[in-house]
Structures are given as C-alpha cells and as structure tokens.
Design an enzyme around this catalytic site. Sequence first.
Site, short mmCIF file in Angstrom:
data_model
loop_
_atom_site.label_atom_id
_atom_site.label_comp_id
_atom_site.label_asym_id
_atom_site.label_seq_id
_atom_site.Cartn_x
_atom_site.Cartn_y
_atom_site.Cartn_z
N CYS A 161 9.42 43.81 -46.81
CA CYS A 161 9.72 45.24 -46.95
C CYS A 161 10.65 45.58 -48.10
O CYS A 161 10.25 46.30 -49.00
CB CYS A 161 10.29 45.77 -45.64
SG CYS A 161 9.03 45.83 -44.35
P1 NAD Z 1 0.94 42.34 -42.25
O1 NAD Z 1 0.49 41.97 -43.62
O2 NAD Z 1 1.69 41.38 -41.42
O3 NAD Z 1 -0.31 42.84 -41.41
C1 NAD Z 1 -1.28 43.70 -41.90
C2 NAD Z 1 -2.56 43.37 -41.18
O4 NAD Z 1 -3.55 44.33 -41.50
C3 NAD Z 1 -3.14 42.02 -41.56
O5 NAD Z 1 -3.34 41.27 -40.39
C4 NAD Z 1 -4.48 42.38 -42.23
O6 NAD Z 1 -5.47 41.41 -42.01
C5 NAD Z 1 -4.80 43.67 -41.52
N1 NAD Z 1 -5.80 44.51 -42.21
C6 NAD Z 1 -5.85 44.85 -43.50
N2 NAD Z 1 -6.89 45.64 -43.75
C7 NAD Z 1 -7.54 45.80 -42.57
C8 NAD Z 1 -8.68 46.51 -42.17
N3 NAD Z 1 -9.40 47.22 -43.04
N4 NAD Z 1 -9.08 46.46 -40.87
C9 NAD Z 1 -8.36 45.75 -39.98
N5 NAD Z 1 -7.25 45.05 -40.30
C10 NAD Z 1 -6.86 45.08 -41.57
O7 NAD Z 1 1.80 43.67 -42.46
P2 NAD Z 1 3.01 44.19 -41.56
O8 NAD Z 1 4.25 43.41 -41.89
O9 NAD Z 1 2.59 44.36 -40.16
O10 NAD Z 1 3.21 45.63 -42.24
C11 NAD Z 1 2.21 46.63 -42.13
C12 NAD Z 1 2.74 47.87 -42.78
O11 NAD Z 1 3.93 48.31 -42.11
C13 NAD Z 1 3.14 47.70 -44.25
O12 NAD Z 1 2.92 48.90 -44.92
C14 NAD Z 1 4.63 47.44 -44.17
O13 NAD Z 1 5.32 47.80 -45.33
C15 NAD Z 1 5.03 48.34 -43.02
N6 NAD Z 1 6.24 47.89 -42.28
C16 NAD Z 1 6.46 46.57 -42.08
C17 NAD Z 1 7.58 46.19 -41.36
C18 NAD Z 1 7.88 44.73 -41.15
O14 NAD Z 1 9.02 44.42 -40.77
N7 NAD Z 1 6.94 43.83 -41.34
C19 NAD Z 1 8.47 47.15 -40.86
C20 NAD Z 1 8.18 48.50 -41.07
C21 NAD Z 1 7.05 48.87 -41.78
#
Ligand code: NAD
Length: 434
Positions: free
Chosen positions: A266
């Site tokens: 992030c």
């Molecule tokens: P991540 O990369 O761990 O997970 C994203 C998932 O989405 C992956 O499993 C990927 O395969 C899946 N994906 C992508 N395209 C897809 C589709 N078309 N259909 C189905 N699945 C699909 O990401 P994350 O850490 O969970 O973060 C997700 C979002 O939330 C990002 O924008 C991130 O910045 C935000 N965020 C993350 C956190 C954190 O601590 N990780 C906290 C707040 C916000």
Amino acid sequence: MKIGVIGTGYVGLALACLADFDNEVLFVGRSADKINNLKRGILPIYEKGLDEIVKRNLEKNKIDSTTDYERLKDAEMIFICVGTPSLSDGSIDLSQIKIASESLGALIKNTNDYKTIVVKSTVVPGTTKNIVIQALEKASGKKAGADFGVCMNPEFLREGTAVYDFLYPDKVVIGRYDEKSSSTVTKLYEFYGNKVPTMTTDLNTAEMIKYAQNAALASRVSFINEIANICEKFEVDVYEVAMAIGLDSRIGPKFLNAGAGFGGSCFPKDVKALLATAKSVGTNPILLDAILEVNKYQPHRMIDLAKQVLGNLRGKKIAILGLAFKSDTDDMREASSIQIINSLLMENATVKVYDPQSIGSAKKIFGGSIEYCSSKDECIKGADLCMIVTEWDEFKQINLSEIRCPIIDGRRVLNPLSVKQHGIVYKGIGWKNN
Ligand code: NAD
C-alpha cells in the site's frame, strides 16, 4: 444480504467477516486452484484469525467461491477488491479494475434486479466515475444510478490485523454515486452500531481520502527516519525523541518508529500513484516525492551499518531475521528486506534468511541465491552478522547468551542496552551509539 466479492486477496477475503452478520458471501477469483482451495478453507494468504472465520462459515454454507461471474446473478451487492499495482512509471495500473468492471457489466446486462457495485480497491480520484461506471454502462447497456447503483467504499485495514480492523474500524467512508446504493451500503454496515463514524461523500472524495491517509502515514515514517539519520550524528537516540514528541497531543505516538523503511502493498504504491496523478494534473507534489526519496535510502542505511561493523562484506555470512514488510503477515511486496538482500548479494555476501511466514514468498523472489532457514536459531548460527528486518514478536525473545555475532536492528526490536550487556556489538537506525 447476498454479497459478491471479486478478488480474493487481503481486502477481498477480509469481507468473509460479513458472513458472521447474516450475509451470504460468494468470492469470485481468477485462479481455479486458489478457488478450489478456498472451498476447502485453505486461504491463499496468511491473516490472523481469518481461516477460522472462513471455515466456520463454509460449514454453515454462508461462504462459497467460484471463478464463474454468472454465479453473481443473485448477488444484491458486489464488491470490487482486485489489485491496483504500480506501473513502471509509478502510476496506477487499473487493468484489473477495468476487466472486473467489464465482466460485471456483462453480468448486469443479463439480470433484471438492481445491484449495488462497490469499489473497495484503492483507486485514484476519478477512477470510479471514469473507468468503472463507463465500463459497467458500456458492457451492460444500462444506466448507473437507475438500473444499478455504484459506491466507492475505501478500505483502511492493515495486513496482520485485517480481521480486527474490519470488525472495529476507526471510520467508514461511503462515496456515493446514487442515493439508493449508498443507503444499501449504510444498511450493510449497521452491525457496527453507532460507535463507528460514517462519512458519506462523493466518489472522488472517497477515493482521495484513502490516498491522503496513506500519504499522511507514510510521511510520518519518512519524517522520523530522516530525524533518525540526523540523531545518529549527534549521539541522540531517535526512539527517545519520538517518545517525547509523541506525547504532544498534536502529534501522537503512532507511526514514529524509525527503521529500515516502509514497504508493503500500500504505502509505496499509493504514494507513487498519488504523486503520478498529482503531476498529471499539473501540481508539484514536493512532499510526496520526498517521502519516497527518504524511504528509498533507509535499506541502504542498513548496509552502511553492516559495513561499519564488518568492513568489506565479500564472503561474509549475513543472517536476515524477517522478510515480510511487517510482522503478522506473509506479504513481501516492496519489503525493505528485498533491497537489503539484493544489496548484500551485490557485495558478494552469503545470505541466510528466516521469517515465520514469508519463506514461500522469498523463494519465489530469490530462488537458489540465498539459504532458507526454518528457525531463527538456525539462521543466526555461524553468521558473521545478524540483521533484524521485520518486527516479529519472536525476535524479541532471541536468547542473547547464544549470540556470537554483531546485531543490526532495523526495527528496534531489541533493547540496545541488554544486547550490549551481553558483550554483543549493537547498531540500529537512529541509535545514539552506532
Ligand atoms: P491482492 O493482490 O492481494 O488481491 C487481489 C486479488 O484480485 C488477486 O487474488 C487477483 O487474482 C484478484 N483479481 C484480479 N483481477 C480479477 C478479476 N478480474 N476477477 C477476479 N479476481 C481478480 O490485493 P489486496 O492486497 O487484497 O488489495 C486489493 C485492493 O485493496 C488494492 O487496490 C489495494 O491497494 C487495496 N487495499 C489493500 C490493503 C492491504 O493491506 N492489502 C488495504 C487497503 C486497501
């Protein structure tokens, strides 16, 4: 409520908590293997307490998973939780958002009931309006706000405490496009009661709040790291300074731990994305640039300290304790450990590593170029130097009587005075006697 969740990473899977509050949750992922595992309660990530929640609700048939978007046809609300990584120029890669929106649009085309689409991924201002809604409308041939609803509901959870943060957030922000969908999202979050402040804003404001928050937190880390580097020159302990300034009610104590720099999925990517967005609209974000510049330097400080102790690092055995970007997670995205290990390898040092959760991720990054250990003791044994890079609790319990090599503490996990009492050379970021 029947809820769909697109994306089964840290943010998507945290929504499993909704199944404990009278909701049914259907996860949609891309990888058949991961989805099959999820159906059996095997999670693709490590997050404390989450596997129990998933298993409990699998047994009650309140959670299911699929790769088939068609299965979302009965969902009343669908969260988009896909990744928004950085492109090579630091700007945001919105391709996953676009593809997910197009797939949802195709689904909406063939359904007659009103669905609320909620963007939970972190996206730069304008994305929900200009990318998500446009893709949904184009693929469905229907109108946002009339035939389906759209909200932007940023997520503020921290990896490592995702379940706790989801259940006890400091706030809920609901960016609304249409009244009906924001009422539906507000209703979903009624289980928080009136203890959690809820702000309803427009879409761009909700998107901006998330970036401003991460930039503010990252700026505190870079600020104290810069102060730490000055402190060292005057034989001042930055942790004493941070404790004192943190007692000022205008400042507060959090995010003032000097160390080897921030990482994770992030802070680095979000500050870079905000910086790129700010530049693209003609502003000059000097401070955002500086946050990243200071952060880039911190892993090199660890190498400088290693050289202060050992001189030339060629052929030296270095034990790295901690690989994850923070404790209680297996996430190594943009972790300081990566830069530190790469620099050590460039110096022709031999690197041994241990982390309670991230060895699997590290193997994907470093392959056979480093040695992997299954305990901290195995890692430290025979090393010329030990570097602590992640603040795992178990590193606080190191048996100092067994340590034979100098320690560089990149997270101030140990008490420098106790280490020195054991006759061990101690160096740390912002420590007064480096
Ligand atoms: P991540 O990369 O761990 O997970 C994203 C998932 O989405 C992956 O499993 C990927 O395969 C899946 N994906 C992508 N395209 C897809 C589709 N078309 N259909 C189905 N699945 C699909 O990401 P994350 O850490 O969970 O973060 C997700 C979002 O939330 C990002 O924008 C991130 O910045 C935000 N965020 C993350 C956190 C954190 O601590 N990780 C906290 C707040 C916000």
